[in-house]
Design an enzyme around this catalytic site. Structure first.
Site: not given
Length: 367
Positions: A22-23, A25, A58, A100, A191, A239, A334-335
């Protein structure tokens, strides 16, 4: 072969398994937005670790679209040249590189999370000496700051909107030259594109505000611009936040997400990456394992498009069940990929009779 490790074909792209990074940052660039050794090692490690898709964080399509002054960017040819070795390495490991494409809108010009995540006003600097800037908003009067004072904001006019569309188009062209195989448009988490989608943050009375058709117009135009320059044989993802998690308010919700997903599929979008929230500090997010999966499942059932599910996925069996039970086509992790860069290989070891081979350099540790 378990469902999680069944290849997925989107257009002419063969994705080796259904696990995607997963994207996430990293806030690890200088203010020039160029990738650093951190990005090369961070993304490369997940490719070594067996992910079918390795998605960048992102990546800002223009400088004012960064969340912080330390975000990754793709607004110049120099950025594309610097990203190309990373995409080449991902492909060498058998993964698919994705990017992304993002614009932070009125959530831009902030300090990094570990520096307080507070807005940086124009003329002010963050703890590293990076300057703030004026941010772009569909409706500055509707901006609900999570922390700190409102940043200096400009209401997006016609030139700004066209500039955003052009920036996404140019960013997609540069992403292609950098070697990316998937372009994902970021329209979630409060965003810019999400700010236009939701009536909570979009109070406009022009052709970009009010009705569902108007609020979704900018995203449709951005997708059209990206699809125009992205090859027919390569997929485009979007997304979205499936819901704002704002019960009792006139907000973005799941019904609108399903309707939007159908519209985007008609415009050449191949997969909807379904996340949620991020728009307003009053959001009531449930959390827990699979907490966003019902949103992805509803989009998959209600629209003719593939979906990705994300949120609280930590175990191989859990990820496999999401694909096996038809709840998602791709599982974005992700995490857990931060905790375990080799989650894909470990999942294959746990689930497969004939698991993926670990790199020869590592095999003495796993034989």
């Amino acid at each position: 072969m378990t469902d999680l490790f069944t290849p997925l074909e989107l257009r002419d792209l063969d994705i080796p398994n259904r696990i995607a990074v997963s994207p996430m940052c990293q806030y690890s660039c200088e203010p020039d937005g160029l990738p650093t050794e951190w990005h090369r090692v961070h993304l490369g490690s997940r490719a070594v670790g067996g992910a079918g898709i390795v998605m960048t964080e992102a990546t800002a399509v223009e400088p004012r679209g960064r969340i912080t002054p330390h975000d990754l960017g793709i607004w110049s040819d120099e950025h594309a040249d610097a990203l190309e070795p990373i995409t080449a390495f991902i492909r060498e490991q058998g993964g698919v590189p994705g990017i992304q494409l993002a614009h932070a809108g009125h959530k831009a010009s902030k300090c990094r999370p570990w520096d307080g995540n507070l807005p940086i006003q124009p003329g002010e600097t963050d703890p590293d000496g990076a300057s703030g800037w004026e941010v772009l908003s569909p409706s500055p009067d509707a901006y609900p700051p999570f922390d700190g004072d409102r940043p200096a904001m400009k209401r997006a006019d016609a030139d700004d909107i066209q500039g955003v569309i052009d920036a996404y188009r140019a960013a997609a062209e540069r992403s292609l030259s950098a070697g990316f195989e998937i372009a994902e448009v970021h329209a979630a988490h409060g965003y810019l594109l999400h700010e236009f989608l939701s009536p909570v943050t979009n109070h406009r009375a022009d052709e970009y505000g009010g009705s569902f058709e108007n609020r979704t117009r900018l995203l449709r135009e951005v997708v059209n611009a990206v699809r125009d320059v992205w090859p027919e044989d390569k997929p485009v993802f979007v997304r979205i936040s499936g819901t704002d998690w704002l019960e009792g308010q006139d907000a973005w919700d799941l019904d609108q997400s399903v309707r939007l997903a159908d519209d985007l599929a008609d415009r050449g979008v191949d997969l909807i990456d379904v996340s949620s929230g991020g728009l307003h500090p009053d959001q009531d997010v449930p959390g827990g394992p699979n907490f966003q999966v019902p949103l992805a499942e509803a989009v998959r059932e209600g629209a003719d498009v593939a979906v990705g599910a994300v949120g609280g996925v930590t175990e191989p069996e859990q990820a496999d069940a999401l694909v096996r039970n038809g709840r998602a086509d791709v599982v974005l992790v992700g995490r857990e990929f931060l905790r375990d860069p080799y989650f894909g290989l470990r999942a294959s070891d746990d689930l497969e009779d004939d698991p993926m081979a670990w790199p020869e350099q590592y095999r003495r540790a796993v034989q």
